[in-house]
Design a protein around this motif. Structure first.
Motif, short mmCIF file in Angstrom:
data_model
loop_
_atom_site.label_atom_id
_atom_site.label_comp_id
_atom_site.label_asym_id
_atom_site.label_seq_id
_atom_site.Cartn_x
_atom_site.Cartn_y
_atom_site.Cartn_z
N LEU A 1 0.92 -1.18 -0.12
CA LEU A 1 0.03 -0.19 0.11
C LEU A 1 0.86 1.15 -0.09
CD1 LEU A 1 -2.74 -0.86 2.47
CD2 LEU A 1 -3.04 -0.79 0.01
N VAL A 2 2.01 1.24 0.88
CA VAL A 2 2.67 2.45 1.13
C VAL A 2 3.65 2.81 -0.33
CG1 VAL A 2 4.80 3.47 2.09
CG2 VAL A 2 3.07 2.37 3.61
N LEU A 3 4.01 1.33 -0.97
CA LEU A 3 5.04 1.43 -2.09
C LEU A 3 4.01 2.21 -3.29
CD1 LEU A 3 7.62 0.80 -2.87
CD2 LEU A 3 6.95 -1.79 -3.18
N ILE A 4 2.81 1.62 -3.44
CA ILE A 4 1.93 2.13 -4.63
C ILE A 4 1.64 3.50 -4.25
CG2 ILE A 4 0.02 1.63 -5.86
CD1 ILE A 4 0.13 -1.50 -5.07
N GLY A 5 1.13 3.89 -3.17
CA GLY A 5 0.54 4.98 -2.53
C GLY A 5 1.61 6.24 -2.66
N LEU B 1 11.53 -8.10 3.69
CA LEU B 1 12.38 -6.82 3.22
C LEU B 1 11.43 -5.81 2.38
CD1 LEU B 1 15.16 -6.48 3.97
CD2 LEU B 1 15.97 -7.46 1.61
N GLY B 2 10.33 -6.15 1.84
CA GLY B 2 9.43 -5.44 1.10
C GLY B 2 9.02 -4.08 1.68
N LEU C 1 9.56 2.01 3.01
CA LEU C 1 9.85 2.95 3.64
C LEU C 1 10.84 3.65 2.95
CD1 LEU C 1 9.45 1.38 7.11
CD2 LEU C 1 8.02 2.79 5.85
N LEU C 2 11.93 3.18 2.56
CA LEU C 2 13.11 3.56 1.93
C LEU C 2 12.83 4.70 0.81
CD1 LEU C 2 16.11 1.32 2.14
CD2 LEU C 2 15.86 3.30 3.38
N ILE C 3 11.75 4.02 -0.18
CA ILE C 3 11.28 4.70 -1.19
C ILE C 3 10.57 5.87 -0.97
CG2 ILE C 3 9.86 4.53 -3.39
CD1 ILE C 3 11.22 1.76 -3.73
N LEU D 1 12.79 8.59 0.15
CA LEU D 1 13.62 9.04 -0.92
C LEU D 1 12.57 10.15 -1.89
CD1 LEU D 1 15.98 8.74 -2.95
CD2 LEU D 1 14.56 7.40 -4.25
N LEU D 2 11.22 9.51 -1.83
CA LEU D 2 10.39 10.55 -2.82
C LEU D 2 9.84 11.76 -1.92
CD1 LEU D 2 7.89 8.07 -4.57
CD2 LEU D 2 9.81 9.67 -5.51
N TYR D 3 9.94 11.81 -0.65
CA TYR D 3 9.97 12.85 0.29
C TYR D 3 10.75 13.96 -0.12
CZ TYR D 3 9.45 16.02 4.18
OH TYR D 3 9.06 17.23 4.95
#
Lengths: 533, 357
Positions: free
Chosen positions: B70-74, B199-200, B205-207, B210-212
């Motif tokens: 959800l976070v990754l797509i969101g 690990l997903g 969270l890292l992405i 990064l996008l922030y």
């Protein structure tokens, strides 16, 4: 609801001593902001009453309350001696209040009759509407072909549609919002004749304008607003334009000073047979435009709104790319196919007409708005941005500070949101942001549109100063006063054609007016083939 | 008496952040009423739905597992929506990423090295981005509405997955179940300890971080924000609208594809007809609830993950339909869009019109 059922009580029996419409200590608050503060105003039948004030003085708010689009927070509106509450514009129209807005709401794909019919209450939508439009427009000197499609009409003609629409409802009060802003001088004269005729028939006119000369010429009374309050009620015939302006601004307005341009330099901006087809159905095609602007001079392009000024600006700035590289050259460099930032790197700068949403982003802070036009430009100074992440916030803030200081940008805080600035201050910011770079070529569309007199004087002086330091400036404007104040040379744009340029000292308003309306008389097809002169 | 919406002079910063909270509150209230109408004890149901999932370790783990996609797509969608580009097809891009990434375990099962996993993740991103490239191309070249094209491609991707796992990619030793071979060894995403969290979550969270950083500190983020807030100002700044459409679709499609391959190689361990409980659609709610801000998306992702687990909880405990989760998610999106009106408007009670007589 209850107001709209008011029946007309023998209008002729009321003497002229009684006001047709009186506004009694009306206030309007938006949250904490007081847009109108205890306004008193009285309109008499058969008189033209001017409502004057700078942008943001509260004119629109007051008018919207009279027209029923807004409700007063306190105070009374009295119509023919009766206090009532005008719930909505339909109720206002039923009372006999008509309004011609500054921005028309017409369907371009429909005919004149269809447009008028849509706006009329059902009982007036009769089968003989077309004849009534024709005869009414004839009577009042508002020539109009009822079968014409709106898209084919000039702005002046479109305004006539709105006026005829109001007249069909036999208004007792007609409100006109900045009607001459979109007219040629000749069209304005015709409008004044119509308004005078209406007043002799007993109609009252509330005339909103900031063009003081025409107010002096036309109006019987004037009410001047400043910061939401009435500061003066007077007879404009007894005043000068300067004293009226003083009331509006509160202080005396700084005169713009200009020395003649002694010796203009090299050609810095050149257009050669520039053609650009409009990309929207209702846009204007630019046809064979030729123009040279030299260093050290201000060239002004006059014209009535909607004759290709916006299209010309877009193609000059590079927001629209032209097919021919050589059609536009900046500092000798063919740049018709360059984007806006490549042109900025040739020391050109651009100021669009619209401040909010084009020249600046309303929700962004001022420093972020500095970045908007400066992120890709080095210009001999420190570039404001390098690489992906190299936004130099400190440098941005210092540029913002110097713009604010040099161009007197007043805001609640130094880094306020652009949208919170008044029109005049935001325009000073947008112009100052570009001038601070000392561009060699500046293209500016409507430099002081909707800006208070103080800010307008500052901006105009800054433009003159920049040109006298050797920059070439192209000003696109609809304001003839502004053009004569600024320009060394003048050309006129009409339906996508640009006239040859003439020295400002050799031109009169009438000359410009004739050039503005030239295309309307000649046949459009012949003008297409005639090519650039 | 009349209730009216009145435009605020300035957008309210308070409401910008208060709106999601208000929306969650309204969702809980209406949710309780719905439970009551169904004859269930509302307080108990709400407790089971929102609180119970956070009271024991296994369900917390399960929340984290669901939060990762959800976070990754969101976050990808939050950037995209910021630029006023409307990618509604993340669910399909998730599927496409899962399909392309699964080529490695299905055809090269013997390639066992961390590199194999890396290649799978990269292929996942490419798969999602490729499917997202179709609406981007159609939008830029022909001006086709991207909402429709991206949404319709979801069904195409689903049917492709369905056909593959029932046909060519079916496990020959799988007793004719519509499933691919089980992924093994380095073709699975490593988990933390023996648990289900893999690990997903860290990648997501890292992405997000990064996008922030991209959105707040870089010229690219500035470009996204300018084009979204004022397209003409974007043109004035020299930013290209078309390039932005491409950037947004490739970014959000790539991240959805990554979420897809992480889901099959992390949580499920093989391809099957259903690989996602509509993560791609739920992520739209996540993006809005997180205020289109990548950090906000992390919290919103966790909340929506709770709604999945809570939905399962009430289904098990109270026997209500498993569609409950979708109802709650729908209400949440509805309320957040409604409450967002209050950022620019305020509610005002108008007293009756007195001066009318």
């Amino acid at each position: 609801m209850s107001s709209s059922t008011l029946t007309e009580a023998a209008p002729s029996s009321k003497g002229s001593a009684q006001a047709l419409l009186a506004v009694k200590s009306v206030s309007k608050k938006f949250g904490d902001f007081v847009a109108n503060d205890a306004i008193d105003l009285s309109l008499e039948a058969g008189k033209i009453h001017a409502l004057l004030g700078e942008n943001g003085a509260g004119k629109s708010t007051l008018v919207k309350m009279i027209y029923g689009a807004l409700q007063p927070t306190s105070g009374q509106i009295i119509w023919q001696g009766e206090a009532l509450c005008i719930d909505n514009p339909a109720a206002a129209r039923e009372l006999g209040i008509g309004m011609v807005f500054q921005h028309f709401s017409l369907f371009e794909a429909l005919t004149v009759t269809e447009n008028i019919s849509l706006a009329l209450p059902p009982h007036l939508r009769t089968s003989d509407l077309e004849e009534r439009i024709a005869s009414l427009s004839q009577d009042y000197g508002l020539p109009l072909n009822p079968q014409a499609l709106v898209v084919d009409l000039s702005v002046g003609e479109r305004q006539r549609i709105e006026i005829v629409r109001c007249l069909l409802q036999e208004p007792r009060l007609l409100i006109m919002d900045e009607p001459t802003a979109v007219l040629t001088p000749q069209e304005a004269e015709a409008l004044f004749a119509t308004l005078n005729r209406l007043t002799t028939e007993g109609c009252a006119v509330l005339y909103i304008s900031h063009r003081l000369e025409e107010v002096k010429q036309l109006c019987h009374d004037a009410t001047i607003l400043r910061h939401g309050k009435v500061v003066a009620q007077l007879d404009p015939q007894l005043e000068t334009a300067a004293t009226l302006a003083q009331h509006m601004v509160g202080t005396s307005v700084h005169e713009v000073s200009r020395q003649e341009c002694e010796q203009s330099g090299e050609v810095a901006l050149q257009l050669s047979n520039l053609k650009q087809m409009a990309d929207t159905p209702f846009g204007v095609h630019l046809l064979d435009i030729n123009l040279q602007v030299r260093s050290g001079e201000i060239m002004a392009i006059a014209g009535v709104a909607g004759n290709g000024q916006g299209e010309l600006f877009s193609v000059l700035s590079g927001e629209v790319i032209n097919d021919v590289a050589g059609a536009i050259s900046i500092q000798g460099e063919a740049c018709g196919q360059m984007g806006i930032n490549a042109r900025r790197q040739l020391h050109a700068a651009f100021v669009p007409e619209e401040r909010n949403g084009h020249g600046a982003v309303a929700d962004f802070s001022l420093t972020e708005n500095i970045l908007l036009s400066r992120h890709a430009v080095a210009d001999g100074q420190q570039p404001l941005h390098k690489g992906w992440a190299g936004i130099d916030r400190a440098e941005l803030a210092s540029v913002n500070q110097s713009v604010a200081k040099k161009y007197d940008v007043r805001s609640a805080s130094i880094d306020a949101e652009a949208g919170s600035l008044s029109g005049g201050n935001l325009q000073k910011f947008v112009v100052g942001r570009e001038l601070e770079r000392q561009p060699k070529v500046l293209v500016i569309n409507q430099p002081t549109w909707g800006v208070d007199a103080g800010a307008a004087a500052l901006i105009r002086q800054a433009l003159i100063d920049l040109s006298r330091q050797g920059s070439a400036i192209l000003v696109i404007s609809q304001d003839l006063d502004e053009i004569f104040e600024l320009a060394d040379r003048i050309a006129v744009i009409s339906r996508g054609h640009l006239s040859a340029s003439h020295f400002a000292s050799e031109m009169t308003r009438e000359d410009i007016g004739l050039l503005m309306s030239k295309e309307e008389t000649s046949h459009p097809v012949s003008s297409l083939s005639e090519g650039g002169a | 008496m009349q209730l009216i919406l009145e435009k605020r002079a300035q957008a309210s910063r308070l409401m910008h952040f208060a709106s999601p909270v208000l929306a969650i509150g309204l969702t809980v209230i209406l949710g309780g009423l719905i439970f009551a109408a169904m004859g269930q004890p509302p307080l108990k149901a709400l407790y089971l739905y929102f609180i119970d999932p956070l009271t024991n370790l296994w369900s917390i783990e399960e929340v984290l597992v669901k939060a990762a996609p959800l976070v990754l797509i969101g976050v990808g969608l939050s950037v995209t929506f910021r630029a006023n580009v409307w990618n509604i097809g993340a669910e399909g891009q998730l599927t496409a990423g899962a399909l392309l990434g699964s080529i490695i375990p299905i055809f090269f099962a013997s390639w066992q090295s961390p590199l194999a996993l890396l290649v799978m993740l990269i292929l996942g991103m490419i798969g999602g981005a490729l499917l997202a490239a179709i609406p981007a191309f159609l939008k830029v070249r022909f001006g086709v509405n991207e909402i429709l094209t991206s949404l319709m491609l979801v069904y195409i991707a689903h049917l492709l997955l369905d056909w593959l796992v029932r046909g060519p990619w079916k496990d020959p030793h799988g007793y004719n179940f519509p499933k691919s071979v089980s992924f093994e060894g380095w073709q699975l995403i490593p988990t933390f300890g023996d648990g289900r969290v893999h690990l997903g979550l860290v990648i997501a969270l890292l992405i997000a971080l990064l996008l922030y950083w991209v959105m707040t500190r870089t010229i690219k983020g500035f470009e996204v924000r300018v084009i979204g807030a004022a397209p003409r100002a974007g043109a004035f700044a020299g930013f290209s609208q078309s390039r932005m459409v491409w950037f947004c679709f490739l970014l959000s499609g790539g991240l959805a594809g990554l979420a897809g391959i992480i889901e099959v190689a992390g949580t499920i361990g093989q391809l099957q007809p259903n690989i996602s409980p509509s993560y791609g659609f739920t992520a739209i709610i996540v993006a809005f609830l997180g205020r289109l801000n990548p950090i906000g998306v992390i919290f919103a992702g966790l909340l929506l993950a709770v709604s999945y687990i809570g939905g399962e909880g009430v289904q098990i405990e109270l026997g209500v339909s498993d569609k409950t989760a979708q109802v709650f998610q729908g209400m949440l999106l509805f309320f957040i869009l409604m409450c967002d009106t209050l950022i620019h408007y305020r509610l005002r009670l108008l007293k009756g019109n007195g001066g009318a007589q």
